[in-house]
Scaffold this motif. Sequence first.
Motif, PDB file in Angstrom:
ATOM      1  N   VAL A   1     -11.871  -3.295  42.009  1.00  0.00           N
ATOM      2  CA  VAL A   1     -11.925  -4.620  41.990  1.00  0.00           C
ATOM      3  C   VAL A   1     -10.554  -5.219  42.450  1.00  0.00           C
ATOM      4  O   VAL A   1      -9.455  -4.715  42.122  1.00  0.00           O
ATOM      5  N   LEU A   2     -10.477  -6.272  43.347  1.00  0.00           N
ATOM      6  CA  LEU A   2      -9.317  -6.575  43.850  1.00  0.00           C
ATOM      7  C   LEU A   2      -9.144  -8.062  43.491  1.00  0.00           C
ATOM      8  O   LEU A   2     -10.056  -8.904  43.698  1.00  0.00           O
ATOM      9  N   LEU A   3      -8.219  -8.525  42.736  1.00  0.00           N
ATOM     10  CA  LEU A   3      -7.906 -10.089  42.283  1.00  0.00           C
ATOM     11  C   LEU A   3      -6.776 -10.329  43.073  1.00  0.00           C
ATOM     12  O   LEU A   3      -5.553  -9.908  42.920  1.00  0.00           O
ATOM     13  N   ALA A   4      -7.010 -11.540  43.665  1.00  0.00           N
ATOM     14  CA  ALA A   4      -5.893 -12.027  44.732  1.00  0.00           C
ATOM     15  C   ALA A   4      -5.589 -13.421  44.083  1.00  0.00           C
ATOM     16  O   ALA A   4      -6.536 -14.279  44.283  1.00  0.00           O
ATOM     17  N   ASP A   5      -4.423 -13.879  43.535  1.00  0.00           N
ATOM     18  CA  ASP A   5      -4.183 -15.220  43.229  1.00  0.00           C
ATOM     19  C   ASP A   5      -3.280 -16.008  43.779  1.00  0.00           C
ATOM     20  O   ASP A   5      -2.128 -15.644  44.269  1.00  0.00           O
ATOM     21  N   GLU A   6      -3.890 -16.871  44.472  1.00  0.00           N
ATOM     22  CA  GLU A   6      -3.477 -17.611  45.805  1.00  0.00           C
ATOM     23  C   GLU A   6      -2.487 -16.867  46.719  1.00  0.00           C
ATOM     24  O   GLU A   6      -1.489 -16.885  47.020  1.00  0.00           O
ATOM     25  N   PRO A   7      -3.331 -15.960  47.327  1.00  0.00           N
ATOM     26  CA  PRO A   7      -2.236 -14.675  47.952  1.00  0.00           C
ATOM     27  C   PRO A   7      -1.640 -15.144  49.343  1.00  0.00           C
ATOM     28  O   PRO A   7      -0.835 -14.799  49.836  1.00  0.00           O
ATOM     29  N   VAL A   8      -2.080 -16.453  49.664  1.00  0.00           N
ATOM     30  CA  VAL A   8      -1.745 -17.055  51.133  1.00  0.00           C
ATOM     31  C   VAL A   8      -1.138 -18.320  50.925  1.00  0.00           C
ATOM     32  O   VAL A   8      -0.789 -19.114  52.134  1.00  0.00           O
ATOM     33  N   SER A   9      -0.904 -18.979  49.691  1.00  0.00           N
ATOM     34  CA  SER A   9      -0.345 -20.215  49.649  1.00  0.00           C
ATOM     35  C   SER A   9       1.119 -20.202  50.004  1.00  0.00           C
ATOM     36  O   SER A   9       1.692 -21.241  50.090  1.00  0.00           O
ATOM     37  N   SER A  10       1.977 -19.236  50.016  1.00  0.00           N
ATOM     38  CA  SER A  10       3.240 -19.234  50.362  1.00  0.00           C
ATOM     39  C   SER A  10       3.409 -18.893  51.972  1.00  0.00           C
ATOM     40  O   SER A  10       4.479 -18.538  52.350  1.00  0.00           O
ATOM     41  N   LEU A  11       2.380 -18.527  52.532  1.00  0.00           N
ATOM     42  CA  LEU A  11       2.590 -17.980  54.048  1.00  0.00           C
ATOM     43  C   LEU A  11       2.001 -19.118  55.112  1.00  0.00           C
ATOM     44  O   LEU A  11       1.343 -20.023  54.796  1.00  0.00           O
ATOM     45  N   ASP A  12       2.445 -18.999  56.485  1.00  0.00           N
ATOM     46  CA  ASP A  12       2.202 -19.966  57.292  1.00  0.00           C
ATOM     47  C   ASP A  12       0.787 -19.549  57.823  1.00  0.00           C
ATOM     48  O   ASP A  12       0.092 -18.540  57.574  1.00  0.00           O
ATOM     49  N   PRO A  13       0.096 -20.515  58.371  1.00  0.00           N
ATOM     50  CA  PRO A  13      -1.525 -20.400  58.775  1.00  0.00           C
ATOM     51  C   PRO A  13      -1.874 -19.100  59.391  1.00  0.00           C
ATOM     52  O   PRO A  13      -2.840 -18.301  59.146  1.00  0.00           O
ATOM     53  N   VAL A  14      -0.813 -18.477  60.379  1.00  0.00           N
ATOM     54  CA  VAL A  14      -1.400 -17.430  61.129  1.00  0.00           C
ATOM     55  C   VAL A  14      -1.221 -15.991  60.128  1.00  0.00           C
ATOM     56  O   VAL A  14      -2.197 -15.213  60.017  1.00  0.00           O
ATOM     57  N   ALA A  15      -0.219 -15.967  59.279  1.00  0.00           N
ATOM     58  CA  ALA A  15      -0.005 -14.896  58.307  1.00  0.00           C
ATOM     59  C   ALA A  15      -1.210 -15.163  57.394  1.00  0.00           C
ATOM     60  O   ALA A  15      -1.595 -13.918  57.072  1.00  0.00           O
TER      61      ALA A  15
END
Lengths: 266, 241
Positions: free
Chosen positions: B169-183
């Motif tokens: 299982v992989l749990l990702a908590d808001e993994p992209v909220s600090s990233l720009d759209p492309v990243a």
Amino acid sequence: MATDERLAAQQWPIVTRRWRAFGWIAALTTVYAVSWQLVGIDLGRAAEGLPRLLDWGARGWPPDFSNPQVLALRAAETVAMATLGTTIAAVLALPLAWLAADGISPSKAVAVPIRWWFNALRGIDSFIFALIFVAAVGLGPFAGVLGIGLHVWGSMAKLYAESMETANLRPFKAAVASGANRSKAFVFVLLPDVVRDLLSVTLFWWEFNVRASTVLGIVGAGGIGQMLKNSMDLLDFPRVVAVILVVLALVTAIDQVSALLRRRVA
Amino acid sequence: MSSPVLVVEGVRKRYGAHQVLHGVDLAVAPGEFVALLGPSGSGKTTLFACLTRLLEPDEGQVTVNGRPVTGTRGRGLAAARREIGMVFQQYNVAERLSALDNVLAGRLTHQPTWRAALRRFPDADRRAALAQLRLVGLEALAAQPAGTLSGGQQQRVAIARALAQQPRVLLADEPVSSLDPVAAEGVLSTLSGIAARDRVGVLCSLHQEHLATRFATRVVRLTAGRIVNPEPSNPAPQRSA
């Protein structure tokens, strides 16, 4: 009516604050008056003693730097004491700091007694420890090394634990969340992250210990302090002045070296 | 559909008088990419912390790959945690360690303490860690201190670290909220690729609806401390009615 009550409620803290200020001033005045009395401050005696000091100073000139190799040897002894004492303290401090650090320690039950142990060590100065060790293992720098090692063990462990606690603990917690136990997470993830801070703390204590161990000779724990005490006992003022100048030069040099090294690890 | 790899039943958590989770029920099947949507303050981070017991839930059961996470401790808890890879909003990589060492941290749980202390991992582990870095496109930067990498790269190091655990299982908590759209798109397509190829169950909280619908195989919502409105297209077993 309601407005009056509100106004009264607002003024009340101002009144109590004023009384509190009076209380503080009275308390501080008492503390100083009692201290003055207990210590027996006598400005007249200071006035009498001052010319005597100046006379000694004059008789100590020019300083006696004869047998420079002995002076150098004693100075080196002092640095060696500080270096070995600091190293012993560091080796003992690291594991205990880990066990005592809040949020990092594998067990709260051991953390608390370990912190008491730190406080016990910190409460007893290296000077006192050296005094005890001179009686136990005999005169000489070895007693000084043990004295420094024990006292600084507690102080260093406390600062180590603080560096660990204030580090970024998120990667450490991430490792714990992955099922790694706290010891593995500590040695692999957290320790490399804080090792520079720990080195900096260690250098600070090394520098501190060089200064402390110049005094340790007075209780017979070797080094340049012992030379100072011997010359003082013989009223050999030119030698006393020479030793004091060597101590000043030594401490200044060590401060510089330590500052330089700390800048490099930071 | 295979049986779920992550089962969450009736998880409740309160902070003082504030009830954050009101009994969360959720199941994730292998190969699924479930997006968890919810406004900030809806309890997503609390839920994730409860799933690995970084926070102790007040009530409820969590099971991963048949192993109980709740009601166990010591080795049992470590064994359950090993099956769960975590990816955090703030990456949580050790900045002074190299990217490769950060990924190897994911192998810590499989290795004895002396190897961790001497930083000597078996060759197989090193090769596996490098392979994970290749998978997230960072093999060339393996020796770089993680702190010198960009946010998106650090997050991909964190994903590689989670994968190095070989979790179910992989749990990702808001993994992209600090990233720009492309990243952000790069990270999410990596995650969905992992779900599809390695048959890992992925639960990923997001707050951008369009990213959820684009990358996830299923979207659920956390509102007022409950999972509500499971999408009708939901093909997975769902315990809550």
